[in-house]
Design an enzyme around this catalytic site. Sequence first.
Site, mmCIF file in Angstrom:
data_model
loop_
_atom_site.group_PDB
_atom_site.id
_atom_site.type_symbol
_atom_site.label_atom_id
_atom_site.label_comp_id
_atom_site.label_asym_id
_atom_site.label_seq_id
_atom_site.Cartn_x
_atom_site.Cartn_y
_atom_site.Cartn_z
ATOM 1 N N ASP A 1 0.872 -1.171 0.000
ATOM 2 C CA ASP A 1 0.000 0.000 0.000
ATOM 3 C C ASP A 1 0.910 1.222 0.000
ATOM 4 O O ASP A 1 1.569 1.522 0.994
ATOM 5 C CB ASP A 1 -0.899 -0.002 1.233
ATOM 6 C CG ASP A 1 -1.916 1.136 1.228
ATOM 7 O OD1 ASP A 1 -1.685 2.152 0.525
ATOM 8 O OD2 ASP A 1 -2.932 1.022 1.930
ATOM 9 N N ASN B 1 3.444 5.665 -11.052
ATOM 10 C CA ASN B 1 2.243 5.644 -11.884
ATOM 11 C C ASN B 1 0.954 5.469 -11.087
ATOM 12 O O ASN B 1 -0.123 5.780 -11.587
ATOM 13 C CB ASN B 1 2.362 4.514 -12.919
ATOM 14 C CG ASN B 1 1.076 4.267 -13.649
ATOM 15 O OD1 ASN B 1 0.669 5.057 -14.501
ATOM 16 N ND2 ASN B 1 0.393 3.179 -13.310
ATOM 17 N N TYR C 1 -8.739 15.677 -7.357
ATOM 18 C CA TYR C 1 -7.825 15.078 -8.327
ATOM 19 C C TYR C 1 -6.955 16.145 -8.979
ATOM 20 O O TYR C 1 -5.731 15.977 -9.089
ATOM 21 C CB TYR C 1 -8.640 14.328 -9.380
ATOM 22 C CG TYR C 1 -7.807 13.599 -10.410
ATOM 23 C CD1 TYR C 1 -7.188 12.391 -10.096
ATOM 24 C CD2 TYR C 1 -7.658 14.097 -11.698
ATOM 25 C CE1 TYR C 1 -6.435 11.702 -11.041
ATOM 26 C CE2 TYR C 1 -6.912 13.414 -12.652
ATOM 27 C CZ TYR C 1 -6.307 12.221 -12.317
ATOM 28 O OH TYR C 1 -5.560 11.542 -13.250
ATOM 29 N N SER D 1 -1.071 13.949 -15.047
ATOM 30 C CA SER D 1 -2.308 13.981 -15.826
ATOM 31 C C SER D 1 -2.456 15.370 -16.412
ATOM 32 O O SER D 1 -1.967 16.359 -15.839
ATOM 33 C CB SER D 1 -3.507 13.675 -14.922
ATOM 34 O OG SER D 1 -4.725 13.954 -15.584
#
Length: 256
Positions: free
Chosen positions: A62, A89, A153, A140
Amino acid sequence: MSADTERVVVVTGGGSGIGAAIARRFAVEGATVVVVGRTREKLDRTAAGAPVGAKVLARTADLTVPDQVDTLFASIKAELGRLDVLVNNAGAPAFGAVDAVTPDAWRAAMALNLDAVFHASRAALGPLRAARGSIVNVGSTGGLGGDYGMAAYNAAKGAVVNLTRAMALDHAPQVRVNAVHPGFTLGTGITAGLAAETPVVKAFAERIPLGRVAFPEEIASVVAFLAGPQARYVTGAQLPVDGGLSAASGQPRIVP
């Protein structure tokens, strides 16, 4: 496969989508690849899908728990003797405007999309320095601009942008640190199972200058370039892999 049999590459979030494609790309190049995630079944599928003769190892952890991350990288160093590339990633979309996101949901989005990058990088820097290696963060386009209904996000991925820059400064010249920022990519996250003819995919494609969305392998090729010797003079870079979407001002076409 190439003769690159010495490099050891760790890919977090390597069980599916972009992460699995990145793992396959490095495996084809001959590196030993360690795929990391929380779900052993997914990681085993990535390892089983590697090219014949490739060495892909599955390790569960984790990445939001510092002790687990420290133990993971210590075991990799003990087993494989070195670390040349870390690909951060692991991540997942999170939805909701600020007034719709609970504190727990906010913290969860930050933990996976930002804290995991910090924990893994911190644990990996020692062996990466020794190998004069590199880190590639998978951000992103949502970290380069805002999206409707994705406040947490966007905040987390935006922080990855500046964390990449800070690490590039702090750890040069021994370790290069760069980031790739995928746009809409099929076969990963919320796009899993969608086909090119799906209305939402078509809607994205209509706004992308190259006229289509991306495939995971196209992101993987850019990651491999940034991690490799051909990019040895590149650090601190933020590279959108979005078909030209981020080149636009956002205004509609006004000329034929």
